[in-house]
Design an enzyme around this catalytic site. Structure first.
Site, PDB file in Angstrom:
ATOM      1  N   CYS A 187      29.630  72.397  33.131  1.00 10.43           N
ATOM      2  CA  CYS A 187      28.290  72.957  33.307  1.00 10.43           C
ATOM      3  C   CYS A 187      27.432  72.148  34.274  1.00 10.43           C
ATOM      4  O   CYS A 187      26.446  72.655  34.799  1.00 10.43           O
ATOM      5  CB  CYS A 187      27.596  73.063  31.956  1.00 10.43           C
ATOM      6  SG  CYS A 187      28.391  74.207  30.804  1.00 10.43           S
ATOM      7  N   ALA A 188      27.789  70.888  34.508  1.00 12.91           N
ATOM      8  CA  ALA A 188      27.053  70.076  35.480  1.00 12.91           C
ATOM      9  C   ALA A 188      27.451  70.406  36.909  1.00 12.91           C
ATOM     10  O   ALA A 188      26.841  69.912  37.856  1.00 12.91           O
ATOM     11  CB  ALA A 188      27.290  68.588  35.209  1.00 12.91           C
TER      12      ALA A 188
END
Length: 364
Positions: free
Chosen positions: A138-139
């Site tokens: 998700c980063a």
């Protein structure tokens, strides 16, 4: 300075609602000893709808990792060109103007990366650089923005294209019954996005500084257990508490830039869940309204991994932007536990007397 232009986002056609998700959990895991907890956690996500690349009945089957990865590749090739075309148009560029493609995805695997296919089939130059990013989860959306920013800082006349492609539903594992896995089944959705970072010119966020921060000793909190059946998502129950150590990192980056993180004009952050947004607001001392774009993408699309930050940014553009010179923060959070952060100012269109904004007449 490098400018992050308006993103293009697309979700696939198959819809699953909160009611569908809860009904499935009740039917598939009726004997689960912690079913009431799972149902409550799913309800608390606030995710009303998610979108899947395959019909729900097909998604629930597991034909094997090879078959799933074949779907990943075919769906990526069918959907990514559409958002790339729209992102290039929003940046007022053509494929041949792009010097770097940053491709981020954690839900399938290709080698060579989809970047090679894009260069060969979509009109990009053979000299276009490629930067695939696969393991930041998700980063990854924040990391893609930061690496594009770095590239355009080093090459001020260059342009970078960011592509995020996430089909989280292809990672569904019917045999995983841990609370974290069942929660993820009600949280993650599919989507693709693209955006251009222009080395000069453009409308959007003029990127000024970026940074990364990893919370020591948390590498096992969000991870994949890679087996013959594919990627098995591991989510530690301590993940919702990570804003405690991450919020100061956001504040430190702003302070380093001479800004107060509590007084910015816009915040575009990855919405892994509602607890993340609630805690971030408390630690940063900003109202929840500041995270309305992140909350909207979570509610309407679910957690689409690296796509989330770009979709939240799209919503800022659709609202009309915060006004020329407005200061803001972008951040993505993912495995590590890692934060990828950026600071920038809103850059409005530059209009000359011969090219006024729409609806404004030139003087006689």
């Amino acid at each position: 300075m490098a400018t992050l232009c308006r993103p293009a986002v697309q979700v696939p056609p198959h819809v699953i609602t909160m009611a569908d998700t809860l009904a499935l959990a009740r039917s598939l895991h009726a004997e689960h000893p912690q079913l009431p907890l799972v149902l409550r956690l799913i309800e608390n996500t606030g995710v009303r709808t998610r979108y899947l690349v395959q019909p729900l009945d097909v998604t629930l089957r597991h034909p094997g990792f090879e078959a799933r990865n074949t779907v990943y590749e075919s769906e990526a090739k069918a959907r990514v060109p559409q958002v790339v075309s729209r992102a290039l148009a929003a940046a007022e560029l053509a494929a041949e103007d792009i010097d770097l493609i940053v491709y981020v995805s954690c839900t399938g695997f290709m080698m060579p990366s989809l970047t090679a296919w894009l260069i060969n089939t979509q009109g990009f130059r053979s000299t276009t650089r490629q930067l695939p990013i696969a393991q930041l989860g998700c980063a990854g959306g924040g990391a893609a923005i930061n690496r594009a920013h770095d590239f355009c800082t080093a090459h001020p006349d260059a342009n970078a294209l960011i592509v995020a492609c996430e089909f989280c539903s292809l990672c569904y594992q019917p045999t995983d019954s841990g609370v974290g896995s069942l929660l993820s089944n009600g949280l993650f959705g599919d989507g693709v996005a693209a955006a251009v970072v222009r080395g000069s010119g453009g409308t959007g966020i003029s990127l000024e500084r970026n940074g990364s921060y990893l919370i020591p000793g948390t590498e096992a909190w969000i991870s994949y257990d890679v087996r013959s059946t594919g990627f098995h998502f591991v989510l530690d129950k301590r993940v919702p508490s990570t804003m405690g150590p991450l919020a100061p990192a956001l504040g430190d980056l702003a302070t380093l830039h001479g800004w107060d993180v509590t007084g910015l004009d816009f915040y575009i952050v990855h919405a892994g869940g509602p607890r993340i947004l609630l805690d971030l607001g408390e630690f940063l001392r900003v109202p929840q309204h500041a995270f309305r774009f992140s909350r909207a993408t979570l509610t309407e699309y679910g957690n689409t991994a690296s796509v989330v930050v770009l979709d939240a940014l799209r919503r800022l553009f659709e609202e009309g932007g915060p006004g020329d010179g407005a200061r803001g923060l972008l951040a993505g959070f993912g495995p590590g536990i890692t934060a990828e952060m950026a600071l920038g100012r809103w850059r409005s269109p530059v209009h000359s007397p011969d090219n006024p904004p729409e609806g404004v007449l030139s003087p006689p």
